[in-house]
Design a protein around this motif. Structure first.
Motif, PDB file in Angstrom:
ATOM      1  N   LYS A  91       2.543   3.866  -4.088  1.00  0.00           N
ATOM      2  CA  LYS A  91       1.407   2.986  -4.416  1.00  0.00           C
ATOM      3  C   LYS A  91       1.421   1.726  -3.541  1.00  0.00           C
ATOM      4  CE  LYS A  91       0.657   4.339  -9.195  1.00  0.00           C
ATOM      5  NZ  LYS A  91       1.892   4.691  -9.912  1.00  0.00           N
ATOM      6  N   ASN A  92       2.660   1.269  -3.204  1.00  0.00           N
ATOM      7  CA  ASN A  92       2.765   0.056  -2.368  1.00  0.00           C
ATOM      8  C   ASN A  92       2.147   0.233  -0.987  1.00  0.00           C
ATOM      9  OD1 ASN A  92       6.129  -0.496  -3.536  1.00  0.00           O
ATOM     10  ND2 ASN A  92       4.201  -1.292  -4.318  1.00  0.00           N
ATOM     11  N   PHE A  93       1.990   1.474  -0.558  1.00  0.00           N
ATOM     12  CA  PHE A  93       1.495   1.698   0.798  1.00  0.00           C
ATOM     13  C   PHE A  93      -0.019   1.919   0.847  1.00  0.00           C
ATOM     14  CE2 PHE A  93       5.935   3.586   0.985  1.00  0.00           C
ATOM     15  CZ  PHE A  93       6.500   2.403   1.454  1.00  0.00           C
ATOM     16  N   THR A  94      -0.673   1.966  -0.316  1.00  0.00           N
ATOM     17  CA  THR A  94      -2.103   2.285  -0.360  1.00  0.00           C
ATOM     18  C   THR A  94      -2.933   1.296   0.449  1.00  0.00           C
ATOM     19  OG1 THR A  94      -1.628   2.965  -2.601  1.00  0.00           O
ATOM     20  CG2 THR A  94      -3.936   2.971  -1.972  1.00  0.00           C
ATOM     21  N   HIS A  95      -2.639  -0.014   0.256  1.00  0.00           N
ATOM     22  CA  HIS A  95      -3.458  -1.016   0.961  1.00  0.00           C
ATOM     23  C   HIS A  95      -3.269  -0.908   2.474  1.00  0.00           C
ATOM     24  CE1 HIS A  95       0.378  -3.093   0.939  1.00  0.00           C
ATOM     25  NE2 HIS A  95      -0.093  -3.869   1.890  1.00  0.00           N
ATOM     26  N   LEU A  96      -2.051  -0.574   2.886  1.00  0.00           N
ATOM     27  CA  LEU A  96      -1.761  -0.436   4.329  1.00  0.00           C
ATOM     28  C   LEU A  96      -2.575   0.693   4.938  1.00  0.00           C
ATOM     29  CD1 LEU A  96       2.070  -0.549   5.048  1.00  0.00           C
ATOM     30  CD2 LEU A  96       0.271  -1.991   5.985  1.00  0.00           C
ATOM     31  N   LYS A  97      -2.601   1.792   4.205  1.00  0.00           N
ATOM     32  CA  LYS A  97      -3.299   2.988   4.669  1.00  0.00           C
ATOM     33  C   LYS A  97      -4.808   2.721   4.769  1.00  0.00           C
ATOM     34  CE  LYS A  97      -3.257   7.661   5.005  1.00  0.00           C
ATOM     35  NZ  LYS A  97      -2.566   8.454   5.978  1.00  0.00           N
ATOM     36  N   LYS A  98      -5.310   1.897   3.830  1.00  0.00           N
ATOM     37  CA  LYS A  98      -6.747   1.548   3.855  1.00  0.00           C
ATOM     38  C   LYS A  98      -7.044   0.728   5.101  1.00  0.00           C
ATOM     39  CE  LYS A  98      -8.561   1.805  -0.757  1.00  0.00           C
ATOM     40  NZ  LYS A  98      -7.848   1.265  -1.930  1.00  0.00           N
ATOM     41  N   LYS A  99      -6.128  -0.218   5.380  1.00  0.00           N
ATOM     42  CA  LYS A  99      -6.293  -1.101   6.541  1.00  0.00           C
ATOM     43  C   LYS A  99      -6.169  -0.322   7.851  1.00  0.00           C
ATOM     44  CE  LYS A  99      -3.360  -4.528   6.675  1.00  0.00           C
ATOM     45  NZ  LYS A  99      -2.475  -5.599   6.291  1.00  0.00           N
ATOM     46  N   ARG A 100      -5.205   0.612   7.855  1.00  0.00           N
ATOM     47  CA  ARG A 100      -4.913   1.365   9.088  1.00  0.00           C
ATOM     48  C   ARG A 100      -4.879   2.854   8.779  1.00  0.00           C
ATOM     49  NH1 ARG A 100       0.157   1.045  11.230  1.00  0.00           N
ATOM     50  NH2 ARG A 100       0.934  -0.369   9.652  1.00  0.00           N
ATOM     51  N   PRO A 101      -6.047   3.518   8.804  1.00  0.00           N
ATOM     52  CA  PRO A 101      -6.079   4.929   8.408  1.00  0.00           C
ATOM     53  C   PRO A 101      -5.206   5.823   9.303  1.00  0.00           C
ATOM     54  CG  PRO A 101      -8.300   4.001   8.540  1.00  0.00           C
ATOM     55  CD  PRO A 101      -7.386   2.980   9.105  1.00  0.00           C
ATOM     56  N   SER A 102      -4.836   5.342  10.500  1.00  0.00           N
ATOM     57  CA  SER A 102      -4.009   6.174  11.382  1.00  0.00           C
ATOM     58  C   SER A 102      -2.546   6.222  10.909  1.00  0.00           C
ATOM     59  CB  SER A 102      -4.055   5.657  12.817  1.00  0.00           C
ATOM     60  OG  SER A 102      -3.445   4.386  12.845  1.00  0.00           O
ATOM     61  N   LEU A 103      -2.187   5.347   9.956  1.00  0.00           N
ATOM     62  CA  LEU A 103      -0.811   5.353   9.435  1.00  0.00           C
ATOM     63  C   LEU A 103      -0.496   6.725   8.818  1.00  0.00           C
ATOM     64  CD1 LEU A 103       1.809   3.861   8.424  1.00  0.00           C
ATOM     65  CD2 LEU A 103       0.524   3.323   6.348  1.00  0.00           C
ATOM     66  N   VAL A 104       0.670   7.291   9.211  1.00  0.00           N
ATOM     67  CA  VAL A 104       1.081   8.579   8.650  1.00  0.00           C
ATOM     68  C   VAL A 104       2.104   8.327   7.544  1.00  0.00           C
ATOM     69  CG1 VAL A 104       2.205  10.797   9.146  1.00  0.00           C
ATOM     70  CG2 VAL A 104       0.717   9.737  10.867  1.00  0.00           C
ATOM     71  N   VAL A 105       1.858   8.873   6.350  1.00  0.00           N
ATOM     72  CA  VAL A 105       2.817   8.747   5.247  1.00  0.00           C
ATOM     73  C   VAL A 105       3.385  10.133   4.943  1.00  0.00           C
ATOM     74  CG1 VAL A 105       3.137   8.114   2.817  1.00  0.00           C
ATOM     75  CG2 VAL A 105       1.610   6.752   4.262  1.00  0.00           C
ATOM     76  N   GLY A 106       4.692  10.251   5.037  1.00  0.00           N
ATOM     77  CA  GLY A 106       5.334  11.545   4.808  1.00  0.00           C
ATOM     78  C   GLY A 106       6.364  11.473   3.700  1.00  0.00           C
ATOM     79  N   VAL A 107       6.502  12.558   2.950  1.00  0.00           N
ATOM     80  CA  VAL A 107       7.585  12.643   1.972  1.00  0.00           C
ATOM     81  C   VAL A 107       8.515  13.783   2.376  1.00  0.00           C
ATOM     82  CG1 VAL A 107       6.536  11.525  -0.023  1.00  0.00           C
ATOM     83  CG2 VAL A 107       6.057  13.920   0.415  1.00  0.00           C
ATOM     84  N   LEU A 108       9.796  13.487   2.327  1.00  0.00           N
ATOM     85  CA  LEU A 108      10.821  14.447   2.728  1.00  0.00           C
ATOM     86  C   LEU A 108      11.704  14.744   1.519  1.00  0.00           C
ATOM     87  CD1 LEU A 108      12.148  12.524   5.891  1.00  0.00           C
ATOM     88  CD2 LEU A 108      10.137  14.021   5.742  1.00  0.00           C
ATOM     89  N   GLY A 109      12.623  15.679   1.690  1.00  0.00           N
ATOM     90  CA  GLY A 109      13.699  15.863   0.715  1.00  0.00           C
ATOM     91  C   GLY A 109      13.331  16.676  -0.501  1.00  0.00           C
ATOM     92  N   CYS A 110      14.072  16.423  -1.588  1.00  0.00           N
ATOM     93  CA  CYS A 110      14.062  17.328  -2.747  1.00  0.00           C
ATOM     94  C   CYS A 110      12.736  17.327  -3.501  1.00  0.00           C
ATOM     95  CB  CYS A 110      15.205  16.962  -3.682  1.00  0.00           C
ATOM     96  SG  CYS A 110      16.790  17.401  -2.963  1.00  0.00           S
TER      97      CYS A 110
END
Ligand code: 5AD
Ligand code: SF4
Length: 471
Positions: A91-110
């Motif tokens: 949730k903390n990254f939502t505003h960043l992604k709105k500002k910069r749609p090119s930001l890639v958010v990935g989840v790894l692991g279990c």
């Protein structure tokens, strides 16, 4: 494997875990990667592999998530609260992604492996889902995202050990490092999601392990921790089958690299830990006198339902053997689960009496959290109320704390060999390091440097820490 997500920040300081963010590595004008790790040491170690793969593919790392082009969360699924933590963090990254749609958010692991495409459906901010065996594919997955798609790889491999990847030591203290010796788990403890998220057990090539340890020593490191979900089932054979290596033999070969390189390992499974391992610990001064031996419960009935494949007597017998071979002072720590399905007050008392019997130095204690898809979730009812789980857990923690204090008091007045890991987190006038039994020791700075071995006379203690002065 010790799980770290329930520890307080203070606990984490005492354990001196790698921080969740990474230092600046790499050059300007490259795409910037920010990675955070949750859960067990294996995840922290995997993040170092991921960073290495991405550096090879032109990424630099940053410790500031708001300047990152790619944000990766290496997730844990072992208990529900570990998953909630990741969802909140996203949730903390939502505003960043709105500002910069090119930001890639990935989840790894279990958690990525457990939820698969559901992750993409449930968390709109996520672009990439990558399971623990698909990290070599990350550059391709990022390319797919650049083309406007969501990307996922949750293929579990029977072979991948990342043996050839040289991990980038993230926020390392320059003295101690984790070395992964195997991946996956075949044990199927009924409560545990790991066999589903990390796949089949496989052992890493012995020569790549020895090379990594030697390289660490050449770069000034003084301690390695050999990591696996169940190190005692390490088994490697050369391609022609003429050379086989078990865990005791691996331990010996790592110990022989150099007497100044301390060797630790985690996690030992009570059903598999052999006398040969205990004699190897005894034989080599640089193999630490410390064993993490998760019990999970002190009740044979519960252990059977947990599919741990040992009972209380077997566990006690292993502890007796440890004490016989390595003495009273050998450090032993535990993992215990409170309030597993059908656990009665009598079963709970059995757990408390096991803690009294073993007199563990410390432990990691959890309330049972049902994990979807596990054998326990399918066949048993999670019938202990949250309040009751918490009451039992609190009793277990209180007893362990009392015994930890008593065990630490036994060290007061003794001389302990301590490997200094750096400044104490509380004061720059003090240093911190660990003794043979893995206990944190705080000492006045004097002229000592991190990486030094010093003999420390212990003068006082708390339940978590020893305090002393250099002899
Ligand atoms: N609920 C609570 N604790 C668990 N662990 C594993 N699975 C669960 C679960 N479903 C604990 C075990 C293990 C440690 C890493 O996490 O004690 O040893
Ligand atoms: Fe989970 Fe049991 Fe494997 Fe540990 S040994 S990872 S608790 S299944």
């Amino acid at each position: 494997m010790r799980n770290l997500e329930i520890l307080t920040e203070e606990d984490k300081e005492t354990l001196d875990l790698p921080r969740t963010t990474v230092d600046e590595v790499g050059k300007q004008n490259k795409k910037k990667l920010y990675i955070e790790s949750y859960g067990c040491q294996m995840n922290f170690s995997d993040s170092e592999i991921v960073t290495s793969i991405l550096q090879e593919n032109g990424y630099a790392t940053t410790s500031l998530f708001d300047e990152a082009d790619v944000i990766l969360l290496n997730t844990c699924a072992i208990r529900d609260n570990a998953e909630q933590k990741v969802r909140n963090r996203l949730k903390n990254f939502t505003h960043l992604k709105k500002k910069r749609p090119s930001l890639v958010v990935g989840v790894l692991g279990c958690m990525a492996e457990r939820l698969k495409t559901k992750f993409l459906e449930e968390e709109k901010i996520v672009d990439v889902v990558a399971g623990p065996d698909s990290y070599r594919d990350l550059p391709n997955l990022f390319e797919e995202v650049e083309e406007g798609n969501k990307a996922i790889n949750v293929f579990l491999s029977k072979e991948e050990t990342y043996a050839d990847i040289s991990p980038v030591r993230l926020n390392s203290n320059g003295v101690t490092a984790f070395v992964s010796i195997m991946r996956g788990c075949d044990n199927m403890c009924s409560f545990c999601v790991v066999p589903f998220t990390r796949g089949r057990e496989r052992s890493r090539d012995v020569y790549s392990i020895l090379k990594e340890c030697q390289d660490l020593l050449d770069n000034g490191y003084k301690e390695v921790t050999l990591l696996g979900q169940n190190v005692d089932s390490y088994k490697w054979a050369s391609a022609d089958g003429t050379e086989t290596v078990n865990f005791a033999q691996l331990l010996e070969r790592v110990a022989l690299i150099n007497p100044l390189l301390r060797v630790r390992f985690s996690t030992s499974h009570p059903k598999d830990i052999t006398d040969e391992v205990l004699y190897t610990i005894k034989k080599y001064e640089n193999v630490c006198n410390y064993i993490h031996l998760p019990a999970q419960s002190g009740s044979s009935r519960i252990l059977k339902l947990m599919n741990r494949t040992y009972d209380r007597d077997w566990y006690i017998n292993r502890v007796d053997k440890i004490r016989e071979v390595l003495g009273e002072e050998c450090g032993i720590s535990q993992d215990i689960i409170a309030g597993f399905c059908t656990e009665t007050e009598e079963d709970h008392q059995d757990t408390l009496s096991l803690i009294e019997y073993v007199r563990y130095d410390y432990g990691y204690m959890f309330a049972y959290s049902e994990r979807p898809g596990t054998p326990a979730a399918k066949k048993l009812v999670d019938d202990i109320s949250d309040d009751e789980k918490q009451r039992r857990l609190a009793e277990i923690i209180a007893l362990q704390r009392k015994i930890s204090q008593e065990r630490n008091e036994m060290s007061v007045g003794t001389i302990q060999k301590v490997l200094i890991e750096g400044d104490s987190k509380r004061s720059a006038d003090f240093l911190q390091g660990r003794n043979d039994q893995n206990k944190m020791v705080i000492l006045p700075k004097g002229n000592h440097q991190k990486g030094d071995y010093v003999n420390v006379k212990i003068t006082s203690c708390s339940s978590a820490t020893l305090f002393g002065e250099v002899e």
